[in-house]
Design an enzyme around this catalytic site. Structure first.
Site, PDB file in Angstrom:
ATOM      1  N   HIS A   1       0.837  -1.198   0.000  1.00 29.20           N
ATOM      2  CA  HIS A   1       0.000   0.000   0.000  1.00 29.20           C
ATOM      3  C   HIS A   1       0.879   1.257   0.000  1.00 29.20           C
ATOM      4  O   HIS A   1       1.837   1.338   0.759  1.00 29.20           O
ATOM      5  CB  HIS A   1      -0.840   0.061   1.280  1.00 29.20           C
ATOM      6  CG  HIS A   1      -2.052  -0.816   1.275  1.00 29.20           C
ATOM      7  ND1 HIS A   1      -1.990  -2.187   1.408  1.00 29.20           N
ATOM      8  CD2 HIS A   1      -3.376  -0.503   1.184  1.00 29.20           C
ATOM      9  CE1 HIS A   1      -3.227  -2.677   1.393  1.00 29.20           C
ATOM     10  NE2 HIS A   1      -4.088  -1.685   1.263  1.00 29.20           N
TER      11      HIS A   1
ATOM     12  N   ASN B   1       8.221  -3.743   4.126  1.00 32.70           N
ATOM     13  CA  ASN B   1       6.784  -3.422   4.170  1.00 32.70           C
ATOM     14  C   ASN B   1       6.154  -3.816   5.501  1.00 32.70           C
ATOM     15  O   ASN B   1       5.330  -3.079   6.046  1.00 32.70           O
ATOM     16  CB  ASN B   1       6.067  -4.117   3.007  1.00 32.70           C
ATOM     17  CG  ASN B   1       4.577  -3.800   2.944  1.00 32.70           C
ATOM     18  OD1 ASN B   1       4.171  -2.653   3.146  1.00 32.70           O
ATOM     19  ND2 ASN B   1       3.756  -4.812   2.688  1.00 32.70           N
TER      20      ASN B   1
END
Lengths: 360, 360
Positions: A168, A200
């Site tokens: 994201h 991440n």
């Protein structure tokens, strides 16, 4: 010593362009009108020889065709009007690039059709928006962005077994204020391939948490996030940009770095904006690495990305974020965060102070 | 196995962003308003907290801010209006990317600010335009494109001692019809770094000559030319895009390939268009290599570049160029071409048939 051409040129492009030989042949046929269904946009057809073509699909970006440019006539051999019309090619469509601007309730973004990643994704968080917890990421699903033409879109299958996370750019945890808001962060146009463990799911997540914690000091925080493809000096002394491309065919770029440009607003009309820009490598980062090691001038991100972030913000209103607050991450183990995240949302009125600010 | 971060991240970016430490410090100061002159665009200042910001510099591309998005209310915890305004960041300027569309008398182009090369450059040639020889390349000089902001512009010094030619995308020889037309092909926004011997000065030049010779078969020929950055399968089985970056700091990308999309028009209203797309590696190519080895479907160039070339051209009007004419280059040695090119222009009325078509 220039490189010597080998026979891979066409092969490489074929890989980018299509999949099996059968698909390739069909594509070629469709392109040259040898067979296959007619295109729906045939009604857009206009004259083939034109000096003042009207281009329905390109009116927002195309300038008027230079119909009869006056040319200096001090040389008798020079024609009085231009004998050519370079912009006439727009009659076949404006080449672009089109950046597929997307305006969702939780984010605004622009897409890079060549690398099939966003150019940038902008979000806005406030103390109030983070306190509302009506969205649940267990009800959100990764989805292709069907507003982007099929041939330029990142696909779910491109990420499958690539070894990279669908990372994201605007975090789901910043859009808990409604299910729709959270869902809209799961479009692949809000994703880039990111290293999972160590990035991440770790340092980058701590960095996202840092951005949320800024709302304890500022009433309004804007964050623009996106990928970078930075050069590196190699053994031969030359600088090269080098990045992996995933997918089938390989077409989604794996960025070398990610940036965030942070605007922490003081909430006053024409007030001050505390700016922070950070660039992190898309790689494992040790949790004890100071966040401030990744701070860079905003202009560095602008030069590297080709984008502009603060063109309309007068220098007198700019403050430096990391001079006002301590820029550092708080490490929270991934398993703990997952447990917290998967816990049921608290009842209305039962929200503890800072709950949203310390959880992902 | 994901790559491990080392300390080069910030260093790399600093190289992209600026030059000496002194310059870097001055840049940082200017960005944060610590010192230095005020920006001229201060009059653009608008409110800092906004839901419906008016953004003078971004009105063409920015959508209206989503001031009060209606949200589904089946969950009582969900707010009736969105608590955030992601597009509000446009008050500080629209991030872009801006493609710096240029419309000159000899070409139309769009610029890639991140890689400091054009995305595409479009031209138009006709039998008549090539017969007029009023421009002389000895009077033209390579020049930076000052319409592009300084920090995104390719510079003459970037090319100096890089080992690469300043390779015209629209060839100077296609714009001999006036000195102004020829001069306008010498802007660096019409250039990419190209391998000189064996490519720009040889096979690529023969290819440009092929395009000009098309005017003996077609009354109107449009050519769109530009760079590509294609992935290659490496020893580890992964696909990677890898390209050199030249300049001081390194900021102008060296394309791996170049494309030309050719539209050979039959000159009739709504008539047929013979399409040819070619992709050549930016590398030494043997003169005996058949041109048709480099032919690809137009869609392959579209997928690789993120651009669209024939969206408004109905399939029924499309023909395949290399099925209509023999697609091949005629090799002419560089020294011979140079001699021909430097010869005085013929007197008016003394133009021999095909002269312009066989000379570069």
């Amino acid at each position: 010593m220039p490189p010597r051409a080998n026979s891979m040129s066409k092969f490489t492009l074929a890989i980018v362009a299509g999949a099996s030989a059968a698909v390739g042949a069909a594509t070629t046929a469709a392109i040259y009108g040898l067979s296959g269904p007619k295109r729906q946009d045939e009604s857009h057809t206009i004259t083939t020889t034109s000096t003042t073509a009207s281009i329905p699909g390109a009116t927002r970006t195309a300038p008027p065709a230079p119909a009869a440019l006056p040319i200096l006539r001090d040389d008798p051999k020079v024609p009085a009007i231009a004998p050519v019309d370079p912009s006439g090619v727009f009659q076949y469509g404006f080449p672009g690039p089109v950046s597929d601007l997307r305006s969702a309730c939780s984010l605004t973004s622009a897409f890079d059709r060549a690398r099939r990643n966003p150019h940038w994704v902008a979000e806005h968080i406030t103390p109030a928006s983070l306190l509302i917890r009506a969205g649940d990421r267990r009800h959100s699903y990764f989805a292709e962005d069907t507003n982007i033409p099929e041939k330029f879109r990142a696909k779910l299958t491109d990420y499958a077994r690539s070894g990279y996370d669908r990372g994201h750019q605007v975090p789901a945890a910043d859009a808990k204020w409604s299910q729709e808001a959270m869902d809209s962060t799961f479009a692949l146009s809000n994703m880039c391939p990111q290293v999972g463990d160590g990035f991440n799911r770790d340092y980058w997540a701590h960095f996202e948490d840092f951005c949320r914690r800024l709302t304890t000091s500022y009433p309004s925080v804007r964050v623009v996030t996106g990928p970078l493809y930075l050069p590196k000096r190699e053994a031969d002394g030359k600088w090269r940009v080098s990045y992996e491309v995933i997918g089938h065919p390989p077409n989604v770029a794996v960025p070398t770095h990610f940036y965030k440009v942070i605007f922490a607003e003081d909430g006053k009309m024409g007030g001050n904006v505390s700016l922070g820009a950070f660039v992190l490598p898309n790689a494992v980062i040790a949790n004890d690495k100071p966040l401030q090691d990744f701070e860079v001038p905003v202009e560095a991100v602008e030069r590297a990305s080709g984008l502009e972030f603060v063109g309309l913000l007068p220098p007198t209103r700019r403050k430096r974020l990391c001079q006002e607050i301590h820029c550092s991450v708080i490490v929270k183990e991934y398993a703990d965060r997952q447990r917290t995240m998967m816990a049921p949302a608290p009842q209305k009125g039962a929200i503890l102070p800072n709950t949203a600010l310390t959880q992902r």
